[in-house]
Design an enzyme around this catalytic site. Structure first.
Site, PDB file in Angstrom:
ATOM      1  NE  ARG A  66       0.683 -68.112   1.393  1.00  0.00           N
ATOM      2  CZ  ARG A  66       1.618 -67.300   0.915  1.00  0.00           C
ATOM      3  NH1 ARG A  66       2.651 -67.766   0.247  1.00  0.00           N
ATOM      4  NH2 ARG A  66       1.531 -65.996   1.094  1.00  0.00           N
ATOM      5  CG  ASN A 108      -0.621 -52.455   6.375  1.00  0.00           C
ATOM      6  OD1 ASN A 108       0.514 -52.762   5.987  1.00  0.00           O
ATOM      7  ND2 ASN A 108      -1.610 -52.180   5.527  1.00  0.00           N
ATOM      8  CG  HIS A 110      -3.310 -48.880   2.005  1.00  0.00           C
ATOM      9  ND1 HIS A 110      -3.107 -50.041   1.283  1.00  0.00           N
ATOM     10  CD2 HIS A 110      -4.099 -48.089   1.228  1.00  0.00           C
ATOM     11  CE1 HIS A 110      -3.756 -49.956   0.135  1.00  0.00           C
ATOM     12  NE2 HIS A 110      -4.364 -48.780   0.072  1.00  0.00           N
ATOM     13  CG  ASP A 151      -5.850 -52.358   2.856  1.00  0.00           C
ATOM     14  OD1 ASP A 151      -4.845 -52.617   3.539  1.00  0.00           O
ATOM     15  OD2 ASP A 151      -5.858 -52.427   1.616  1.00  0.00           O
TER      16      ASP A 151
HETATM   17  C1  GRF Z   1       4.896 -48.509   0.559  1.00  0.00           C
HETATM   18  O1  GRF Z   1       4.314 -47.689  -0.400  1.00  0.00           O
HETATM   19  C2  GRF Z   1       3.836 -49.080   1.452  1.00  0.00           C
HETATM   20  O2  GRF Z   1       2.819 -48.197   1.759  1.00  0.00           O
HETATM   21  C3  GRF Z   1       3.334 -50.178   0.587  1.00  0.00           C
HETATM   22  O3  GRF Z   1       4.489 -50.736   0.001  1.00  0.00           O
HETATM   23  C4  GRF Z   1       5.490 -49.745  -0.074  1.00  0.00           C
HETATM   24  C5  GRF Z   1       6.706 -50.249   0.661  1.00  0.00           C
HETATM   25  O4  GRF Z   1       7.791 -49.435   0.524  1.00  0.00           O
HETATM   26  N1  GRF Z   1       2.497 -51.097   1.308  1.00  0.00           N
HETATM   27  P1  GRF Z   1       9.111 -49.673   1.372  1.00  0.00           P
HETATM   28  O5  GRF Z   1       9.479 -51.140   1.258  1.00  0.00           O
HETATM   29  O6  GRF Z   1       8.832 -49.267   2.796  1.00  0.00           O
HETATM   30  O7  GRF Z   1      10.147 -48.799   0.744  1.00  0.00           O
END
Ligand code: GRF
Length: 207
Positions: A66, A108, A110, A151
């Site tokens: 890792r 990010n 979410h 988050d």
């Molecule tokens: C999205 O729902 C994002 O919020 C989550 O993973 C998904 C990714 O979708 N963390 P994509 O790869 O952008 O289509």
């Protein structure tokens, strides 16, 4: 110009929303300088290629442990010299070194209204399964700065989405993407690029 690198793991519809936003001029002062995926063969890589954006795969499978993967990820990002790192469906826990080097420069997306349905184990379809299991009538998406918590970083923007009778996790996921994620993620990048937001006492304030 805000130089951004987008980190992905899968389909890349959020990446596409960013590419389209830049192309269509709803995201301004922004240059997408690179895409990094931790998985081979994902659609995100095709999307980057089609948009003419340099993309590379940095997979944990190619490293002994890792720590070595984390070092490769960090130097892979550094090579693009970005001002902002955008996690768009990037399913890798962000290493401490990366958080330190890019403090307040990682965002990010979410797929829920934080602090609901977030934290350890709340990712992808699971988030929507949790929302449906709880029976909430409104869910949505959140774009936030990334810190050492899961988050828990300062919230930049949120968008609510109605849950409808008969929703499956897949249907709800799609609606949350269309109505929320693809709107607020490019929007947050545009806000950062145009200096419309700042961090104050651990919270985001519009300026
Ligand atoms: C999205 O729902 C994002 O919020 C989550 O993973 C998904 C990714 O979708 N963390 P994509 O790869 O952008 O289509």
């Amino acid at each position: 110009m805000l130089k951004i690198v987008v980190l992905v793991s899968g389909g890349g519809t959020n990446l596409q929303a960013i590419i389209d936003g830049i192309r269509e001029g709803t995201v301004t002062n922004t240059e997408l300088v690179g895409v990094i995926s931790n998985n081979y063969g994902v659609k995100s890589l095709d999307r980057a290629k089609e948009a003419g954006v340099p993309a590379k795969v940095i997979s944990p499978k190619d490293y002994a442990d890792r720590a070595a993967f984390h070092r490769a990820l960090l130097s892979g990002i550094d090579e693009f010299a970005p001002d902002l790192v955008v996690l768009a469906g990037f399913l890798v826990r962000i290493p401490e070194e990366l958080l330190e080097r890019y403090e307040n420069r990682i965002i990010n997306i979410h797929p829920s209204l934080i602090p609901s349905f977030c934290g350890v184990g709340a990712y992808g379809l699971k988030v929507h399964e949790m929302a449906l299991a709880r029976g909430v009538k409104v869910t949505g998406a959140t774009v936030h700065f990334v810190n050492a918590g899961m988050d828990e970083g300062p919230i930049i923007d949120q968008m609510p989405v109605k849950v409808q009778d008969g929703d499956t996790p897949e249907i709800l996921q799609r609606r949350v993407m269309e109505q929320a994620e693809w709107v607020i993620l490019p929007g947050a990048i545009d806000d950062i690029a145009n200096k419309r937001i700042c961090l104050e006492n651990g919270k985001v304030r519009r300026v």
